[in-house]
Motif scaffolding. Structure first.
Motif, PDB file in Angstrom:
ATOM      1  N   LEU A  23       0.949  -1.124  -0.726  1.00 15.45           N
ATOM      2  CA  LEU A  23       0.019   0.264  -0.233  1.00 15.45           C
ATOM      3  C   LEU A  23       0.905   1.293   0.173  1.00 15.45           C
ATOM      4  CD1 LEU A  23      -2.439  -0.954   2.577  1.00 15.45           C
ATOM      5  CD2 LEU A  23      -2.743  -0.761  -0.030  1.00 15.45           C
ATOM      6  N   TYR A  24       0.022   2.335  -0.591  1.00 16.05           N
ATOM      7  CA  TYR A  24       0.606   3.372  -0.447  1.00 16.05           C
ATOM      8  C   TYR A  24       0.303   4.634  -0.187  1.00 16.05           C
ATOM      9  CZ  TYR A  24       3.943   0.762  -3.336  1.00 16.05           C
ATOM     10  OH  TYR A  24       5.365   0.020  -3.422  1.00 16.05           O
ATOM     11  N   ARG A  25       0.525   5.540   0.444  1.00 16.83           N
ATOM     12  CA  ARG A  25       0.260   6.876   0.872  1.00 16.83           C
ATOM     13  C   ARG A  25       0.036   7.710  -0.402  1.00 16.83           C
ATOM     14  NH1 ARG A  25       1.298   5.530   6.378  1.00 16.83           N
ATOM     15  NH2 ARG A  25       3.505   5.689   5.826  1.00 16.83           N
ATOM     16  N   VAL A  26      -0.971   8.828  -0.965  1.00 11.38           N
ATOM     17  CA  VAL A  26      -0.831   9.673  -1.086  1.00 11.38           C
ATOM     18  C   VAL A  26      -0.660  11.174  -0.350  1.00 11.38           C
ATOM     19  CG1 VAL A  26      -1.495  11.080  -3.290  1.00 11.38           C
ATOM     20  CG2 VAL A  26      -1.565   8.606  -2.973  1.00 11.38           C
ATOM     21  N   VAL A  61      -1.712  19.764   5.442  1.00 11.37           N
ATOM     22  CA  VAL A  61      -0.925  20.072   4.666  1.00 11.37           C
ATOM     23  C   VAL A  61      -0.104  22.217   4.924  1.00 11.37           C
ATOM     24  CG1 VAL A  61      -0.042  20.185   2.548  1.00 11.37           C
ATOM     25  CG2 VAL A  61      -1.940  18.629   3.054  1.00 11.37           C
ATOM     26  N   HIS A  62      -0.980  23.074   4.926  1.00  8.62           N
ATOM     27  CA  HIS A  62      -1.238  24.239   5.010  1.00  8.62           C
ATOM     28  C   HIS A  62      -0.011  24.436   6.332  1.00  8.62           C
ATOM     29  CE1 HIS A  62      -1.051  28.779   4.501  1.00  8.62           C
ATOM     30  NE2 HIS A  62      -1.426  28.103   6.395  1.00  8.62           N
ATOM     31  N   HIS A  63      -0.300  23.764   7.753  1.00 12.05           N
ATOM     32  CA  HIS A  63       0.547  23.758   8.764  1.00 12.05           C
ATOM     33  C   HIS A  63       1.365  23.329   8.832  1.00 12.05           C
ATOM     34  CE1 HIS A  63      -4.129  26.479  10.046  1.00 12.05           C
ATOM     35  NE2 HIS A  63      -2.830  26.625  10.055  1.00 12.05           N
ATOM     36  N   HIS A  64       1.543  22.013   8.440  1.00 13.73           N
ATOM     37  CA  HIS A  64       2.791  20.537   8.808  1.00 13.73           C
ATOM     38  C   HIS A  64       3.442  20.728   7.867  1.00 13.73           C
ATOM     39  CE1 HIS A  64      -1.209  19.855  11.585  1.00 13.73           C
ATOM     40  NE2 HIS A  64      -0.007  20.390  12.937  1.00 13.73           N
ATOM     41  N   GLY A  65       3.237  20.878   6.187  1.00 19.62           N
ATOM     42  CA  GLY A  65       4.605  20.867   4.947  1.00 19.62           C
ATOM     43  C   GLY A  65       3.942  20.016   4.524  1.00 19.62           C
ATOM     44  N   VAL A  66       3.183  18.496   5.096  1.00 20.30           N
ATOM     45  CA  VAL A  66       2.781  17.415   3.779  1.00 20.30           C
ATOM     46  C   VAL A  66       1.487  17.199   4.715  1.00 20.30           C
ATOM     47  CG1 VAL A  66       4.006  16.599   5.219  1.00 20.30           C
ATOM     48  CG2 VAL A  66       2.960  15.245   3.131  1.00 20.30           C
ATOM     49  N   GLY A  67       0.741  16.160   4.082  1.00 21.01           N
ATOM     50  CA  GLY A  67      -0.494  15.157   4.523  1.00 21.01           C
ATOM     51  C   GLY A  67      -1.015  14.525   3.764  1.00 21.01           C
TER      52      GLY A  67
END
Ligand code: NFA
Length: 102
Positions: A23-26, A61-67
């Motif tokens: 499995l892969y996270r997008v 994503v906006h606050h942590h850089g990635v999501g």
């Protein structure tokens, strides 16, 4: 099976071997230029999230850089990445979408 001439029938049972696919996270990556509304739209359109969930993901994503937008098998994840990257490019936004093995 009845290979020989002895008239003896051999029945061989092979166990059905099934393996779970990897499995892969997008993931979406933050940048300073893509409008928040565009990111929400992308998450709704390509990951089938509600407006509320899409907004949560965008803000993460906006606050942590990635999501994470979802978890998929390799081919599906690859298709999502391509669809999002093509859509962002078409609208001239620098939004980046990547996949990573879980
Ligand atoms: N950081 C972008 C902005 O302030 C919004 C954004 C969120 C971009 C998530 C990319 C991913 N307009």
């Amino acid at each position: 099976d009845n290979g020989g001439d002895g008239g003896t029938i051999t029945v061989t049972k092979t166990k059905p071997r099934v393996k779970r696919p990897s499995l892969y996270r997008v993931l979406l990556l933050n940048d300073d230029y893509t409008p928040m509304e565009f990111v929400i739209h992308v998450v709704e359109r390509f990951f089938h999230k509600s407006r509320e969930d899409a907004t949560r993901i965008m803000l993460h994503v906006h606050h942590h850089g990635v999501g994470e937008c979802g978890v998929f098998t390799y081919e599906v994840a690859e298709t999502k990445v391509t669809q999002v990257m093509d859509f962002a490019r078409k609208h001239q936004h620098p939004l980046q979408c990547v996949m990573e093995k879980k």
